[in-house]
Design an enzyme around this catalytic site. Structure first.
Site, mmCIF file in Angstrom:
data_model
loop_
_atom_site.group_PDB
_atom_site.id
_atom_site.type_symbol
_atom_site.label_atom_id
_atom_site.label_comp_id
_atom_site.label_asym_id
_atom_site.label_seq_id
_atom_site.Cartn_x
_atom_site.Cartn_y
_atom_site.Cartn_z
ATOM 1 N N ASP A 143 49.690 17.020 29.314
ATOM 2 C CA ASP A 143 48.750 18.065 29.730
ATOM 3 C C ASP A 143 47.311 17.729 29.360
ATOM 4 O O ASP A 143 46.368 18.216 29.977
ATOM 5 C CB ASP A 143 49.165 19.393 29.089
ATOM 6 C CG ASP A 143 48.214 20.528 29.425
ATOM 7 O OD1 ASP A 143 47.965 20.748 30.621
ATOM 8 O OD2 ASP A 143 47.714 21.193 28.497
ATOM 9 N N HIS A 195 44.928 26.929 30.505
ATOM 10 C CA HIS A 195 43.675 26.918 31.269
ATOM 11 C C HIS A 195 43.100 25.515 31.475
ATOM 12 O O HIS A 195 42.065 25.379 32.124
ATOM 13 C CB HIS A 195 42.636 27.794 30.559
ATOM 14 C CG HIS A 195 43.070 29.224 30.414
ATOM 15 N ND1 HIS A 195 43.079 30.106 31.467
ATOM 16 C CD2 HIS A 195 43.546 29.900 29.341
ATOM 17 C CE1 HIS A 195 43.530 31.281 31.048
ATOM 18 N NE2 HIS A 195 43.813 31.177 29.770
ATOM 19 N N ARG A 196 43.756 24.498 30.923
ATOM 20 C CA ARG A 196 43.231 23.142 31.101
ATOM 21 C C ARG A 196 43.194 22.755 32.574
ATOM 22 O O ARG A 196 42.290 22.063 33.021
ATOM 23 C CB ARG A 196 44.080 22.130 30.322
ATOM 24 C CG ARG A 196 43.776 22.074 28.836
ATOM 25 C CD ARG A 196 44.232 20.761 28.225
ATOM 26 N NE ARG A 196 43.974 20.751 26.785
ATOM 27 C CZ ARG A 196 44.900 20.949 25.863
ATOM 28 N NH1 ARG A 196 46.147 21.169 26.229
ATOM 29 N NH2 ARG A 196 44.595 20.926 24.594
ATOM 30 N N ALA A 197 44.211 23.197 33.328
ATOM 31 C CA ALA A 197 44.273 22.852 34.750
ATOM 32 C C ALA A 197 43.058 23.399 35.490
ATOM 33 O O ALA A 197 42.450 22.695 36.310
ATOM 34 C CB ALA A 197 45.560 23.386 35.365
ATOM 35 N N ALA A 243 40.039 21.293 34.638
ATOM 36 C CA ALA A 243 40.145 19.949 35.208
ATOM 37 C C ALA A 243 39.900 19.971 36.714
ATOM 38 O O ALA A 243 39.226 19.083 37.262
ATOM 39 C CB ALA A 243 41.513 19.352 34.902
#
Length: 364
Positions: free
Chosen positions: A202, A283-285, A288
């Site tokens: 991730d 929330h990384r997606a 990104a």
């Protein structure tokens, strides 16, 4: 007498694998995307592509005597020594050089990666002496980790933390030293040799799945180009030099334009809708996708993000973050992706019409 070193195979001469090349170029323009992990079977040009990318990166100006290759015109990205010298009015010696490619071997130790403190020198001389590691060498460069899935998880954590924070901190025996460590992170792996833990997966901004080419014409092109390169590397590289120069200029132009690319609230809403509809945790997606979308817009020469930019970014940033059963392979549902983006387009149109209506009322 120096040994003969063959020139690097040109990036533009790679056959097929458009998504692989796209992900690498996007990270070359904007390291804040968070790096790219390339997953694929052996013999699919993963290492060739990464090494070729390094030759597309522009020349950089560095402080000549700094072990961290500090930029002389960016105070916030300098190490403490260079910043202090500059603030004291010293003229820093400058040097222009190519962007550095550093390869991290699987057998590397933590001290080799982050650097070490010479404790004996500190005790005898009363002064700290830091022995820089690979993270010091790669600041403002490209860090390549082949077989990253075989690297110790602790080292992968350190790598990803440094890539995210842009700083490497070494603490030993009550002594702490920090230095800038901003770099493009590229990892490659063969899934047959084992997987990365989901928590580490991730942390990579983008992940690309590649395989052997299925088209006869493309496979013939691979054979022909490789044979031509092996027969006369210099002539082969010269033949592709114009394409390489064009790519280098594209990357440089996109890097210059990138700070001007705006992210609107509508863009954020579209990305949030995508993550929710496709069942993405965390929330990384979202971050990104937005960072990748604005970089794609810069490569296209635009300062606003389109839904097509978001589509491209989602294809690279979402699949490895979607919920799945153990040992199950995740594929992004392109139809579902299109449906969500169409819905976002309708919401965007409705919002634009409402804004236009309010503006007309104000004029009236």
């Amino acid at each position: 007498m120096q040994p003969y070193i063959r020139p690097t195979y040109p990036f533009s001469a790679l056959v097929g694998q458009p998504r692989l090349k796209q992900a690498l170029v996007l990270n070359a323009v904007n390291p804040r995307i968070g790096g790219v992990l390339i997953r694929g079977e052996k013999g699919t040009a993963k290492s060739t592509a990464v090494r070729a990318l390094a030759h597309l990166l522009p020349l950089i100006t560095v402080v000549a005597d700094c072990p961290y290759s500090c930029p002389p015109d960016q105070l916030d990205r300098m190490c403490g020594s260079c910043r202090g010298r500059l603030q004291a009015g010293e003229d820093l010696p400058l040097q222009q050089r190519t962007t550095r490619l550093v390869e991290l071997p699987v057998s590397a130790s933590e001290d080799r990666l982050v650097g070490s403190l010479d404790l004996e020198h500190a005790l005898v001389e009363g002064q700290r002496r830091f022995e820089p590691g690979l993270l010091a060498q790669v600041n403002r460069g490209l860090l390549y980790v082949d077989e990253v899935n075989l690297l110790d998880d602790h080292l992968v954590d350190i790598l990803l933390d440094a890539a995210a924070m842009g700083i490497n901190t070494v603490e030993r025996e009550g002594i702490s030293i920090s230095h800038p460590a901003r770099f493009i992170l590229v990892g490659t792996m063969n899934p047959e040799e084992g997987e990365l833990r989901p928590q580490l997966l991730d942390r990579f901004g983008l992940v690309v799945e590649i395989g052997g080419l299925k088209n006869v014409r493309e496979r013939v092109d691979v054979i022909q180009r490789r044979m031509e390169y092996d027969a006369d590397p210099e002539q082969f590289v010269q033949r592709w030099s114009s394409n390489e120069h064009h790519l280098t200029e594209e990357i440089a132009a996109a890097k210059k334009l990138l700070p001007q690319v705006q992210i609107s609230e509508q863009d954020m809403a579209a990305v949030a809708m995508l993550s929710l509809e496709l069942g993405v945790d965390g929330h990384r997606a979202d971050l990104a996708i937005l960072e990748t979308a604005r970089t794609h817009a810069a490569l296209e020469g635009r300062t606003t993000i389109s839904l097509e930019d978001i589509r491209v970014a989602a294809q690279l940033a979402l699949p490895h973050r979607m919920r799945r059963q153990p040992f199950a392979e995740v594929r992004l549902d392109e139809q579902q992706l299109s449906d969500v983006l169409n819905k976002a387009a309708q919401e965007r149109q409705r919002g634009n019409e409402e804004t236009a209506g309010r503006d007309e009322l104000k004029k009236a």
